[in-house]
Design an enzyme around this catalytic site. Structure first.
Site, short mmCIF file in Angstrom:
data_model
loop_
_atom_site.label_atom_id
_atom_site.label_comp_id
_atom_site.label_asym_id
_atom_site.label_seq_id
_atom_site.Cartn_x
_atom_site.Cartn_y
_atom_site.Cartn_z
CG HIS A 55 -0.36 -0.35 2.34
ND1 HIS A 55 -0.27 -1.41 3.16
CD2 HIS A 55 0.02 0.52 3.35
CE1 HIS A 55 0.64 -1.61 4.08
NE2 HIS A 55 0.69 -0.13 4.40
CG HIS B 74 0.76 5.24 4.24
ND1 HIS B 74 0.05 5.17 5.39
CD2 HIS B 74 1.76 3.85 4.26
CE1 HIS B 74 0.21 3.99 6.00
NE2 HIS B 74 1.31 3.41 5.18
P1 5GP Z 1 1.42 0.29 7.46
O1 5GP Z 1 1.89 0.55 8.80
O2 5GP Z 1 1.37 -1.22 7.25
O3 5GP Z 1 2.32 0.96 6.33
O4 5GP Z 1 0.09 1.07 7.18
C1 5GP Z 1 -0.98 0.24 7.26
C2 5GP Z 1 -2.17 0.91 7.52
O5 5GP Z 1 -3.47 0.75 7.06
C3 5GP Z 1 -2.21 1.98 8.83
O6 5GP Z 1 -2.01 3.32 8.64
C4 5GP Z 1 -3.68 1.43 9.45
O7 5GP Z 1 -4.24 2.95 9.91
C5 5GP Z 1 -4.25 1.41 8.17
N1 5GP Z 1 -5.52 0.36 8.14
C6 5GP Z 1 -5.33 -0.89 8.84
N2 5GP Z 1 -6.68 -1.43 8.89
C7 5GP Z 1 -7.38 -0.77 8.23
C8 5GP Z 1 -8.65 -1.08 7.69
O8 5GP Z 1 -9.38 -1.93 8.11
N3 5GP Z 1 -9.20 -0.16 7.08
C9 5GP Z 1 -8.65 1.19 6.60
N4 5GP Z 1 -9.18 2.10 6.11
N5 5GP Z 1 -7.35 1.43 6.93
C10 5GP Z 1 -6.63 0.45 7.70
#
Ligand code: 5GP
Ligand code: ZN
Length: 112
Positions: free
Chosen positions: A98, A100
């Site tokens: 993903h 951001h």
């Molecule tokens: P990472 O830390 O893996 O780069 O980012 C994962 C992101 O996904 C986090 O910012 C978290 O808030 C978001 N996230 C996790 N689960 C969900 C979800 O079920 N729905 C949405 N919209 N965001 C999610």
């Protein structure tokens, strides 16, 4: 596979998508770190950027989708940040690639 972003992408979980095409979805982060915090996610399961071997998809995300969404949410001119957390030390908590897109406030550097 029990992957939350696969479930969002294939609509098993209802989520307000702000963008969708054949290969990508985008939606707002559940826990936003800025006024605009959007996640851009390939529909196919790719664990992280190390596993990404699809140049067409990579180019589509960065050439087409990031600029389009940045313009739509009004941060293209003011500036924004794109972040791809990767692996444990990179802070990746969801093991489905993903991007951001974070904006709407002044960013600090370096990251924590
Ligand atoms: P990472 O830390 O893996 O780069 O980012 C994962 C992101 O996904 C986090 O910012 C978290 O808030 C978001 N996230 C996790 N689960 C969900 C979800 O079920 N729905 C949405 N919209 N965001 C999610
Ligand atoms: Zn997945």
């Amino acid at each position: 596979m029990d992957c939350i972003f696969c479930k969002i992408a294939n609509k098993e979980i209802n989520s307000a998508l702000i963008y969708e095409d054949d290969s990508v979805v985008a939606f707002r982060d559940l826990n936003p770190q800025a006024p605009q915090h959007i996640l851009i996610v390939p529909k196919k399961h790719v664990a992280n950027i190390i596993e990404l071997d699809d140049k067409e998809l990579a180019a589509h995300i960065f050439v087409d989708v990031v600029p389009k969404i940045a313009k739509e949410v009004g941060v293209a001119d003011s500036g924004f940040r794109i972040v791809v957390n990767t692996g444990e030390e990179g802070g990746q908590t969801v093991n489905h690639l993903h991007v951001h897109l974070i904006g709407g406030r002044k960013m600090t550097w370096p990251p924590g």
